[in-house]
Structures are given as structure tokens and as C-alpha cells.
Design a protein around this motif. Sequence first.
Motif, PDB file in Angstrom:
ATOM      1  N   ALA A   2     -54.352  31.654 101.623  1.00 49.42           N
ATOM      2  CA  ALA A   2     -55.593  30.912 102.388  1.00 49.42           C
ATOM      3  C   ALA A   2     -55.774  29.710 101.845  1.00 49.42           C
ATOM      4  O   ALA A   2     -55.934  28.710 102.218  1.00 49.42           O
ATOM      5  N   TYR A   3     -55.692  29.551 100.448  1.00 52.08           N
ATOM      6  CA  TYR A   3     -55.760  28.406  99.867  1.00 52.08           C
ATOM      7  C   TYR A   3     -54.893  27.453  99.835  1.00 52.08           C
ATOM      8  O   TYR A   3     -55.102  26.271 100.018  1.00 52.08           O
ATOM      9  N   VAL A   4     -53.659  27.691 100.061  1.00 50.26           N
ATOM     10  CA  VAL A   4     -52.469  27.008 100.186  1.00 50.26           C
ATOM     11  C   VAL A   4     -52.722  26.317 101.754  1.00 50.26           C
ATOM     12  O   VAL A   4     -52.413  25.179 102.003  1.00 50.26           O
ATOM     13  N   ALA A   5     -52.946  27.310 102.603  1.00 47.26           N
ATOM     14  CA  ALA A   5     -53.329  26.779 103.966  1.00 47.26           C
ATOM     15  C   ALA A   5     -54.244  25.584 104.079  1.00 47.26           C
ATOM     16  O   ALA A   5     -54.134  25.029 104.880  1.00 47.26           O
ATOM     17  N   ALA A   6     -55.547  26.129 103.187  1.00 44.06           N
ATOM     18  CA  ALA A   6     -56.665  24.973 103.356  1.00 44.06           C
ATOM     19  C   ALA A   6     -56.189  23.649 102.589  1.00 44.06           C
ATOM     20  O   ALA A   6     -56.575  22.691 103.270  1.00 44.06           O
ATOM     21  N   GLY A   7     -55.349  23.632 101.752  1.00 47.13           N
ATOM     22  CA  GLY A   7     -55.041  22.643 100.800  1.00 47.13           C
ATOM     23  C   GLY A   7     -53.870  21.883 101.037  1.00 47.13           C
ATOM     24  O   GLY A   7     -53.974  20.551 101.377  1.00 47.13           O
ATOM     25  N   LEU A   8     -52.677  22.520 101.663  1.00 46.21           N
ATOM     26  CA  LEU A   8     -51.613  21.709 101.873  1.00 46.21           C
ATOM     27  C   LEU A   8     -51.021  21.988 103.386  1.00 46.21           C
ATOM     28  O   LEU A   8     -50.251  21.128 103.922  1.00 46.21           O
ATOM     29  N   GLY A   9     -51.700  22.776 104.228  1.00 43.99           N
ATOM     30  CA  GLY A   9     -51.263  23.197 105.592  1.00 43.99           C
ATOM     31  C   GLY A   9     -50.992  24.383 105.825  1.00 43.99           C
ATOM     32  O   GLY A   9     -50.527  25.246 105.007  1.00 43.99           O
ATOM     33  N   LYS A  10     -51.003  24.774 107.076  1.00 46.55           N
ATOM     34  CA  LYS A  10     -50.873  26.108 107.500  1.00 46.55           C
ATOM     35  C   LYS A  10     -49.392  26.644 107.313  1.00 46.55           C
ATOM     36  O   LYS A  10     -49.058  27.888 106.910  1.00 46.55           O
ATOM     37  N   ARG A  11     -48.363  25.892 107.534  1.00 50.73           N
ATOM     38  CA  ARG A  11     -46.866  26.187 107.353  1.00 50.73           C
ATOM     39  C   ARG A  11     -46.678  26.534 105.924  1.00 50.73           C
ATOM     40  O   ARG A  11     -46.230  27.486 105.578  1.00 50.73           O
ATOM     41  N   GLY A  71     -44.123  29.877 110.208  1.00 53.91           N
ATOM     42  CA  GLY A  71     -45.121  28.893 110.738  1.00 53.91           C
ATOM     43  C   GLY A  71     -44.681  27.803 111.604  1.00 53.91           C
ATOM     44  O   GLY A  71     -45.409  27.639 112.637  1.00 53.91           O
ATOM     45  N   GLU A  72     -43.629  27.337 111.207  1.00 52.29           N
ATOM     46  CA  GLU A  72     -43.104  26.445 112.279  1.00 52.29           C
ATOM     47  C   GLU A  72     -43.020  26.945 113.678  1.00 52.29           C
ATOM     48  O   GLU A  72     -43.101  26.464 114.734  1.00 52.29           O
ATOM     49  N   HIS A  73     -42.378  28.188 113.708  1.00 52.13           N
ATOM     50  CA  HIS A  73     -42.100  29.074 114.931  1.00 52.13           C
ATOM     51  C   HIS A  73     -43.519  29.254 115.678  1.00 52.13           C
ATOM     52  O   HIS A  73     -43.738  29.148 116.894  1.00 52.13           O
ATOM     53  N   LEU A  74     -44.536  29.660 114.828  1.00 53.15           N
ATOM     54  CA  LEU A  74     -45.651  29.863 115.342  1.00 53.15           C
ATOM     55  C   LEU A  74     -46.515  28.659 115.922  1.00 53.15           C
ATOM     56  O   LEU A  74     -47.201  28.693 117.105  1.00 53.15           O
ATOM     57  N   ARG A  75     -46.217  27.464 115.342  1.00 54.44           N
ATOM     58  CA  ARG A  75     -46.817  26.321 115.792  1.00 54.44           C
ATOM     59  C   ARG A  75     -46.264  25.786 117.077  1.00 54.44           C
ATOM     60  O   ARG A  75     -47.024  25.377 118.023  1.00 54.44           O
ATOM     61  N   ARG A  76     -45.037  26.182 117.234  1.00 56.58           N
ATOM     62  CA  ARG A  76     -44.401  25.950 118.579  1.00 56.58           C
ATOM     63  C   ARG A  76     -44.475  26.804 119.754  1.00 56.58           C
ATOM     64  O   ARG A  76     -44.803  26.684 121.039  1.00 56.58           O
ATOM     65  N   SER A  77     -44.456  28.366 119.346  1.00 61.30           N
ATOM     66  CA  SER A  77     -44.518  29.089 120.405  1.00 61.30           C
ATOM     67  C   SER A  77     -46.030  29.777 120.615  1.00 61.30           C
ATOM     68  O   SER A  77     -46.197  30.481 121.550  1.00 61.30           O
ATOM     69  N   ASN A  78     -46.909  30.132 119.831  1.00 63.04           N
ATOM     70  CA  ASN A  78     -48.177  30.360 119.706  1.00 63.04           C
ATOM     71  C   ASN A  78     -49.206  29.662 119.036  1.00 63.04           C
ATOM     72  O   ASN A  78     -49.791  29.973 117.742  1.00 63.04           O
ATOM     73  N   PRO A  79     -49.684  28.716 119.322  1.00 61.02           N
ATOM     74  CA  PRO A  79     -50.613  27.608 119.008  1.00 61.02           C
ATOM     75  C   PRO A  79     -51.803  28.295 118.426  1.00 61.02           C
ATOM     76  O   PRO A  79     -52.295  27.668 117.522  1.00 61.02           O
ATOM     77  N   ASP A  80     -52.235  29.088 119.317  1.00 54.67           N
ATOM     78  CA  ASP A  80     -53.510  30.030 119.131  1.00 54.67           C
ATOM     79  C   ASP A  80     -53.535  30.478 117.786  1.00 54.67           C
ATOM     80  O   ASP A  80     -54.324  30.574 116.719  1.00 54.67           O
ATOM     81  N   VAL A  81     -52.164  31.495 117.433  1.00 57.62           N
ATOM     82  CA  VAL A  81     -52.190  32.249 116.301  1.00 57.62           C
ATOM     83  C   VAL A  81     -52.058  31.085 115.135  1.00 57.62           C
ATOM     84  O   VAL A  81     -52.607  31.306 113.849  1.00 57.62           O
ATOM     85  N   PHE A  82     -51.461  30.241 115.164  1.00 60.69           N
ATOM     86  CA  PHE A  82     -50.988  29.089 114.265  1.00 60.69           C
ATOM     87  C   PHE A  82     -52.334  28.482 113.907  1.00 60.69           C
ATOM     88  O   PHE A  82     -52.471  28.277 112.756  1.00 60.69           O
ATOM     89  N   GLU A  83     -53.070  28.325 114.729  1.00 61.14           N
ATOM     90  CA  GLU A  83     -54.672  27.659 114.379  1.00 61.14           C
ATOM     91  C   GLU A  83     -55.284  28.484 113.610  1.00 61.14           C
ATOM     92  O   GLU A  83     -56.306  27.718 112.804  1.00 61.14           O
ATOM     93  N   HIS A  84     -55.187  29.591 113.678  1.00 58.84           N
ATOM     94  CA  HIS A  84     -56.311  30.546 112.954  1.00 58.84           C
ATOM     95  C   HIS A  84     -55.369  30.893 111.476  1.00 58.84           C
ATOM     96  O   HIS A  84     -56.176  31.819 110.792  1.00 58.84           O
ATOM     97  N   ILE A  85     -54.481  30.460 111.191  1.00 62.82           N
ATOM     98  CA  ILE A  85     -53.833  30.742 109.730  1.00 62.82           C
ATOM     99  C   ILE A  85     -54.500  30.386 108.614  1.00 62.82           C
ATOM    100  O   ILE A  85     -55.060  29.493 108.729  1.00 62.82           O
ATOM    101  N   GLY A  86     -54.892  31.621 107.821  1.00 62.57           N
ATOM    102  CA  GLY A  86     -55.627  31.277 106.583  1.00 62.57           C
ATOM    103  C   GLY A  86     -57.133  31.481 106.811  1.00 62.57           C
ATOM    104  O   GLY A  86     -57.817  31.319 105.742  1.00 62.57           O
ATOM    105  N   GLN A  87     -57.627  31.637 108.094  1.00 66.74           N
ATOM    106  CA  GLN A  87     -59.057  31.703 108.312  1.00 66.74           C
ATOM    107  C   GLN A  87     -59.361  33.169 108.703  1.00 66.74           C
ATOM    108  O   GLN A  87     -60.656  32.995 109.472  1.00 66.74           O
ATOM    109  N   GLY A  88     -58.902  34.072 108.475  1.00 72.50           N
ATOM    110  CA  GLY A  88     -59.234  35.336 109.047  1.00 72.50           C
ATOM    111  C   GLY A  88     -60.256  35.979 108.074  1.00 72.50           C
ATOM    112  O   GLY A  88     -61.210  36.807 108.508  1.00 72.50           O
TER     113      GLY A  88
END
Length: 501
Positions: free
Chosen positions: A89-98, A471-488
Motif C-alpha cells: 500500500a505504501y509503495v502504491a501511494a508513493g510511486l504508483g499502483k503498478r 498491474g499493467e494488465h489490470l490497468r488495461r483490462s480491469n480499470p476498476d480493480v486497478f483504481e482500488h490498488i492499495g486502498q483496501g
Amino acid sequence: MAITRETVPHTRGEQLKKRSIGVPSLVFLIIAASAPLTVLAGGVPSSFAVTELLGVPLSYLVLGLILVFFAVGYGAMSARISNAGAFYAYVAAGLGKRQGLAASGLALVSYNLMQVGLYGIFGFALSSLLATLVGIQVAWWICALIGWAIVAVLGVSAVDFSAKVLGVLVVLEFVIVAIINFFSFRYAPEGVTTTTIEPSNFIGVGLGTALAFGIAAFMGFESGAIYSEETKDPQRSVPRATYIAVGLISLFYAFSAWALSVGVGPSNIISQSQEYGPDLPFVMLDGFGWKTLADIGQVVLITSLLAALVAFHNSVARYFFSLGRERVIHPWFGQTSDRSGAPRSGSIAQTTIGLIAIVIFAVAGNGSEYGIMYPILTMFTWLTNAAAFGLIFLLVVTSLSIIRYFDKNPHGHGVWVRVVFPTLALIGLSAVFVLIMLNFDTMIGDTGPASLVWIMPAVIILAGVIGFLRGEHLRRSNPDVFEHIGQGGERLEPAPREPLV
């Protein structure tokens, strides 16, 4: 606006047990992973033996200082983000979801290797103890399965219950180490000397190796954040527990390493560490005429290893849970026990992995030329040192993430918290990481093919690459899941959203 528990509700079967552990329990959970008696019996003699450096005790102070620098920014970030995935979660918030998913791959594999590798030394230690005390010869892998079964039960139990069990075991460790320290100074064959804590005996040829070996003693210090969703006060408990744990184990390790050198004698500490290895503290007590106490110490060493196994098992289970809850991996992994609130599916997954690993090494070691030392020289040494490689790399990445996170939004913190301390941590941890790479062949020994020197680190790095690609696969195929990465988990403030392009 960040995704919060209100905007993304979870079912009852996807929630950890809330407000169940306080700062003391969290400190015990952290220290259990570091295993103080295991460090004194295994880590300290190994450092003396391999580095042939008298100043080993000072390495724990230097490493402790670096980790305190890290803990400043880490604690500040944990007060903003409460997530069982911690590094993820920390890396997702600081550097990005992927990048966050890459960190989750590193963490999941590294913690897995650490936990599974400990079954090797647990099985060996319990087998040796049974042979010594009661004259029963039991194969190491059978003993490992005994530990595996206990860990499996505690893994699906309520975290507050596990914390109480680990608390008792940790207190026993400190008591035994304190007694060993007392007798070391009492009998001191060469007198109470400061030889091994003098800087002139620390700065030498073996300095890099000492730091590379010594950092393994602290692995698990960062695990407080993994329990953040289960603490009574998420904003304060993790920072406080991390500071206490890092400071305590750093000073305690340094003092105990010095005491052991005094008890054995500075002129003999290196040679006797090479001769007796993990048995050195108990051989020393036996030599002082305290055989019964030495036997008790070896029993507590078993419980020390068990505590570490449970602590790392809990860490892996919560990473599985965090990723499953956010649908990054199969939702089954995000299920918790309705009764205990423990990450049931993640725990079952880790228990299964542990069983498979024990069976594989048991079969591979049948008739091995290394005899009874096989699980130590292979399963324990290979896997735990590979794990240390991965976790230090993860600390480096997280340090960078902390700097980037507070650069986006200072949240009222001063420059020391946002920049200075995290940067010092980044420099120090990067140096230790380089030292581990340079000394990795020494760390894993010569009990396997030469290719292990690059295969083991490659497995760790590959896990991160796979996470990034996921992460890149989710960004392209499932944006909703990608958007929630690290925010559960529980977001305590709005976080910037990463664009999809």
C-alpha cells in the motif's frame, strides 16, 4: 477522493478483527519475528565466524540507527495509511499502483522464503534437542512438521490470542538471554573488556560482511504496519511499536553480542564461534557449570524459532488477504474467519506452501552427504538469505516511496520527517543492499550449485516484475480493480489518483 471503507464496503468475511491489539502486543509481534535468542545463538556466532571481525556488536548499533531513520518516515506514513499489505500500500501511494503490485510480489515471495526457511532450522534444533535430552532420534522433517502443525493452528486463531502466546515466548527469550549475559560478565575469563566494542575493531576487511549478516537479525521489524488494521489506535500504535521494537532489539543485540564475547573471551570468540556455531552460548554455560540452564536455553531456542515462524506466517497470510480483498489475486485469498477474524484463506495458503517445501527438502535430503546438517546448510541458509536480499531491496524501494509520498503532500510534517531521515535511510539501506549482493555467495555457502548465487536473487526480482506486469494488465483490462490498488484498508486522507494513461 480516496477509496475508503465507506465507499468500498467489505463483507464480514473480508474484514480482519478490529481494535484487538495494543502497542505492547504489537511490540511482541514485531520482536517475535526478530527472535532475540535465535540471533544470539545463531546470528552473532555466525557473524564472528564468517567475518573474523571482533567489532561485530557495533554492527547492530549501526544497522539499528539506519532502521531508526527508516522508521521515522515509515511511522509517519503508517499514520496516514492503514493496510494489512503495508509495503504494498505504501509503495502504491508513493510511486504508483503498478509499482505497488511489484512491491507486493517482492514482499509475498520474500516473507514466504523467510518463513519456510525457518522450518529447516526448527526441525534441526528440535531433532538435536530430543536426541540430547531424551536420546530419541527423530528425523528433522518430522520435527519440522510438528512446528508446522502448531503454526497452522495459531495462524487461523485470533490475532490477540497469537499475540499473547508470542508475548510469553518473547519474554522467555529475553529472560534466557539476560541470564546468559549475566553469567558472561560474572565469569569473564579475560575480564570485562571493551575490545569488541572499540571502533578500531569494527572498521576492517569484514565490515561489509558483518553488516550484510547483521541485517538479517532485524528482519520483521517493519511488520507492525501489517497489523495496522487490527490495532486499537492505527494512527499511533504502529509508529510507537516500531520505534520501541527497533530501539530495543538494536541495543539488546549489541549488548548481548558484547556480553557473549566477554563470556567466551575476545581472544577466543572467533575461533569458538567457528567451532561451535549456534551451540556456543550453551557450550559456554555448560563450561561455567550450568548444564541445566544450558538445556533450558536450548528448549527456549525452540520456542524462539516457533515464535518467529508464527510471526512470519502471519505476515504472509495478511499479504495474501490484502491482495485477495482488492481482487488483485483470486477473491478467495481475501476471506477471513467469522469466528477469529484471522485471514483464514491466506493462512491456509501459507500452511500449504510450508508443507510442500518441507516435503520437497525432506525428499531431496534423503541420503545427503551433509547428514544431520542438511536442513541448516540448504533449506535454512538458502531461503532465509534470499529472503533478506528481497526484504532489504523492498526497504530501499519503500524509502524512496516515502520521500515521493510526502513530496506530493507534506501533511504538516517537517523536512526532517519528509526528506532528511528517509533519505538517510535510503542511502544506508542501499549500501547494505549492495553489500548483500557482493557477499551473497558467502551468505548462502557452498552447499549448492554455483548458479544459486544468481538464481535466488533472480527469483526475488522476477516476483517484482510479475507484480508490475500484473498491474499493467489490470490497468488495461480491469480499470476498476486497478483504481482500488492499495486502498483496501483504512485511508485516513485523500490520496492522489494515478492516471490510466
